[in-house]
Design a protein around this motif. Sequence first.
Motif, PDB file in Angstrom:
ATOM      1  N   VAL A 281       4.733 -20.789  28.536  1.00 31.23           N
ATOM      2  CA  VAL A 281       3.981 -20.191  27.109  1.00 31.23           C
ATOM      3  C   VAL A 281       2.790 -21.103  27.130  1.00 31.23           C
ATOM      4  CG1 VAL A 281       6.098 -18.930  26.454  1.00 31.23           C
ATOM      5  CG2 VAL A 281       5.763 -21.257  25.734  1.00 31.23           C
ATOM      6  N   GLY A 282       1.911 -20.530  26.272  1.00 35.74           N
ATOM      7  CA  GLY A 282       0.862 -21.519  26.008  1.00 35.74           C
ATOM      8  C   GLY A 282      -0.348 -20.838  25.272  1.00 35.74           C
ATOM      9  N   ALA A 283      -1.641 -21.030  25.728  1.00 33.52           N
ATOM     10  CA  ALA A 283      -2.812 -20.371  25.061  1.00 33.52           C
ATOM     11  C   ALA A 283      -3.782 -20.138  26.186  1.00 33.52           C
ATOM     12  CB  ALA A 283      -3.052 -21.241  23.800  1.00 33.52           C
TER      13      ALA A 283
ATOM     14  N   VAL B 202      17.533 -16.703  28.155  1.00 35.23           N
ATOM     15  CA  VAL B 202      19.188 -16.567  28.632  1.00 35.23           C
ATOM     16  C   VAL B 202      19.132 -15.693  29.806  1.00 35.23           C
ATOM     17  CG1 VAL B 202      19.787 -16.640  26.343  1.00 35.23           C
ATOM     18  CG2 VAL B 202      19.085 -14.295  27.187  1.00 35.23           C
ATOM     19  N   THR B 203      18.123 -15.062  30.008  1.00 35.96           N
ATOM     20  CA  THR B 203      18.104 -14.249  31.560  1.00 35.96           C
ATOM     21  C   THR B 203      16.452 -14.343  32.126  1.00 35.96           C
ATOM     22  OG1 THR B 203      17.500 -12.142  30.687  1.00 35.96           O
ATOM     23  CG2 THR B 203      19.910 -12.615  30.981  1.00 35.96           C
ATOM     24  N   ALA B 204      16.395 -13.935  33.266  1.00 32.94           N
ATOM     25  CA  ALA B 204      15.181 -14.404  33.770  1.00 32.94           C
ATOM     26  C   ALA B 204      14.275 -13.047  33.028  1.00 32.94           C
ATOM     27  CB  ALA B 204      15.180 -13.454  35.366  1.00 32.94           C
ATOM     28  N   SER B 205      14.572 -12.128  32.254  1.00 37.24           N
ATOM     29  CA  SER B 205      13.935 -10.947  31.785  1.00 37.24           C
ATOM     30  C   SER B 205      14.014 -10.977  30.139  1.00 37.24           C
ATOM     31  CB  SER B 205      14.152  -9.772  32.090  1.00 37.24           C
ATOM     32  OG  SER B 205      15.443  -9.467  32.036  1.00 37.24           O
ATOM     33  N   LYS B 206      14.870 -12.002  29.647  1.00 36.67           N
ATOM     34  CA  LYS B 206      15.231 -12.088  28.177  1.00 36.67           C
ATOM     35  C   LYS B 206      14.856 -13.513  27.669  1.00 36.67           C
ATOM     36  CE  LYS B 206      17.783 -10.044  24.911  1.00 36.67           C
ATOM     37  NZ  LYS B 206      18.428  -8.695  24.921  1.00 36.67           N
ATOM     38  N   CYS B 207      13.608 -13.662  26.995  1.00 35.60           N
ATOM     39  CA  CYS B 207      13.066 -14.929  26.373  1.00 35.60           C
ATOM     40  C   CYS B 207      12.667 -14.656  24.938  1.00 35.60           C
ATOM     41  CB  CYS B 207      12.068 -15.473  27.392  1.00 35.60           C
ATOM     42  SG  CYS B 207      12.454 -15.747  29.139  1.00 35.60           S
TER      43      CYS B 207
ATOM     44  N   GLN C 246       2.449 -25.325  27.232  1.00 38.72           N
ATOM     45  CA  GLN C 246       3.030 -26.092  26.536  1.00 38.72           C
ATOM     46  C   GLN C 246       4.740 -26.135  26.355  1.00 38.72           C
ATOM     47  OE1 GLN C 246       0.813 -24.827  22.607  1.00 38.72           O
ATOM     48  NE2 GLN C 246       0.959 -27.279  22.195  1.00 38.72           N
ATOM     49  N   GLY C 247       5.234 -25.103  26.939  1.00 45.05           N
ATOM     50  CA  GLY C 247       6.533 -25.003  27.100  1.00 45.05           C
ATOM     51  C   GLY C 247       7.007 -24.052  28.232  1.00 45.05           C
ATOM     52  N   ILE C 248       8.139 -24.521  28.737  1.00 42.00           N
ATOM     53  CA  ILE C 248       8.672 -23.701  30.021  1.00 42.00           C
ATOM     54  C   ILE C 248      10.332 -23.879  29.860  1.00 42.00           C
ATOM     55  CG2 ILE C 248       8.853 -25.888  31.398  1.00 42.00           C
ATOM     56  CD1 ILE C 248       8.064 -24.314  33.765  1.00 42.00           C
ATOM     57  N   ALA C 249      10.931 -22.710  30.372  1.00 41.35           N
ATOM     58  CA  ALA C 249      12.335 -22.378  30.480  1.00 41.35           C
ATOM     59  C   ALA C 249      12.838 -21.713  31.816  1.00 41.35           C
ATOM     60  CB  ALA C 249      12.777 -21.628  29.466  1.00 41.35           C
ATOM     61  N   CYS C 250      13.728 -22.347  32.533  1.00 46.65           N
ATOM     62  CA  CYS C 250      13.936 -21.554  33.565  1.00 46.65           C
ATOM     63  C   CYS C 250      15.218 -21.164  33.453  1.00 46.65           C
ATOM     64  CB  CYS C 250      13.955 -22.606  34.839  1.00 46.65           C
ATOM     65  SG  CYS C 250      12.392 -23.513  35.005  1.00 46.65           S
ATOM     66  N   ALA C 251      15.498 -19.499  33.797  1.00 49.36           N
ATOM     67  CA  ALA C 251      16.858 -18.960  33.561  1.00 49.36           C
ATOM     68  C   ALA C 251      17.600 -19.024  35.051  1.00 49.36           C
ATOM     69  CB  ALA C 251      16.491 -17.674  33.021  1.00 49.36           C
ATOM     70  N   THR C 252      16.962 -19.053  36.035  1.00 46.06           N
ATOM     71  CA  THR C 252      17.566 -18.890  37.531  1.00 46.06           C
ATOM     72  C   THR C 252      16.850 -19.922  38.522  1.00 46.06           C
ATOM     73  OG1 THR C 252      16.225 -17.289  38.268  1.00 46.06           O
ATOM     74  CG2 THR C 252      18.027 -16.361  36.980  1.00 46.06           C
ATOM     75  N   ALA C 253      17.235 -19.861  39.510  1.00 50.78           N
ATOM     76  CA  ALA C 253      16.486 -21.215  40.429  1.00 50.78           C
ATOM     77  C   ALA C 253      15.303 -20.391  41.069  1.00 50.78           C
ATOM     78  CB  ALA C 253      17.832 -21.259  41.613  1.00 50.78           C
ATOM     79  N   ALA C 254      15.106 -19.070  40.755  1.00 46.57           N
ATOM     80  CA  ALA C 254      13.953 -18.447  41.358  1.00 46.57           C
ATOM     81  C   ALA C 254      13.085 -17.932  40.089  1.00 46.57           C
ATOM     82  CB  ALA C 254      14.339 -17.146  42.058  1.00 46.57           C
TER      83      ALA C 254
ATOM     84  N   GLN D 123       0.809 -18.514  10.578  1.00 47.31           N
ATOM     85  CA  GLN D 123       2.040 -18.602  10.291  1.00 47.31           C
ATOM     86  C   GLN D 123       2.947 -18.784  11.602  1.00 47.31           C
ATOM     87  OE1 GLN D 123       3.284 -18.209   7.078  1.00 47.31           O
ATOM     88  NE2 GLN D 123       0.985 -18.380   6.439  1.00 47.31           N
ATOM     89  N   ALA D 124       4.010 -20.028  11.472  1.00 46.89           N
ATOM     90  CA  ALA D 124       4.656 -20.162  12.751  1.00 46.89           C
ATOM     91  C   ALA D 124       5.770 -18.947  12.649  1.00 46.89           C
ATOM     92  CB  ALA D 124       5.190 -21.666  12.784  1.00 46.89           C
ATOM     93  N   GLY D 125       6.295 -18.946  13.796  1.00 44.25           N
ATOM     94  CA  GLY D 125       7.627 -17.971  14.035  1.00 44.25           C
ATOM     95  C   GLY D 125       8.165 -17.930  15.346  1.00 44.25           C
ATOM     96  N   VAL D 126       9.182 -17.204  15.454  1.00 47.67           N
ATOM     97  CA  VAL D 126       9.686 -16.691  16.688  1.00 47.67           C
ATOM     98  C   VAL D 126       9.568 -15.298  17.101  1.00 47.67           C
ATOM     99  CG1 VAL D 126      11.936 -16.412  17.795  1.00 47.67           C
ATOM    100  CG2 VAL D 126      11.789 -18.172  16.112  1.00 47.67           C
TER     101      VAL D 126
END
Length: 181
Positions: A124-126, A162-167, A111-119, A177-180
């Motif tokens: 995320v999903g289920a 924010v980085t390739a290893s910090k999401c 359901q979601g995607i983020a790219c921190a670098t070109a590589a 319960q929804a959350g972060v």
Amino acid sequence: WSSDVCSSDLPGSPAVTVPGAVALECPVAGSCAVVGANTAGQGRLLWVSGGTITQNLAVPSVSYFYDVGCPSASSCIAVGVNQGATKAMLVSFGPTGSVKVRNVNGVGLLQGIACATAASCVAVGATKQSQGKGLVVAIKHGKPGKHQIASGTTELEQVSCVTASKCWATGSSYSQQAGVR
């Protein structure tokens, strides 16, 4: 429903209406990847440049795209679900019309995607559409790796890196319960 996609952040810039659009990513000013579904129930990939749709592709093996991330100005990755709603789909595409469709093994929904670098991107999903387990998939150079279960969650819906290893991801837990996380 339809969504207006602006081609620039300048006042008075041209806009284009894209029915079925649910997410967009603009890797450079005035150039955006847009995803969603068409009226025939197929995943839809569009490229909008300068207020004009320059690419409009239906992906018959995908029923719906939920999100898009662009690791570079010429490459984007859309995430969604297949026609049977049983497998997650990851589709790489760009403004030139090249498309690469991949099933993501063991994953029912992305359901979601983020790219921190070109590589490096993270999706995320289920494990499945209903009553599944939340998960994270690392994507390197457009190829999905093995998924990792996010314990205590039923699904993860959005992600920001924010980085390739910090999401960080949002989603739901077993207690609904929804959350972060």
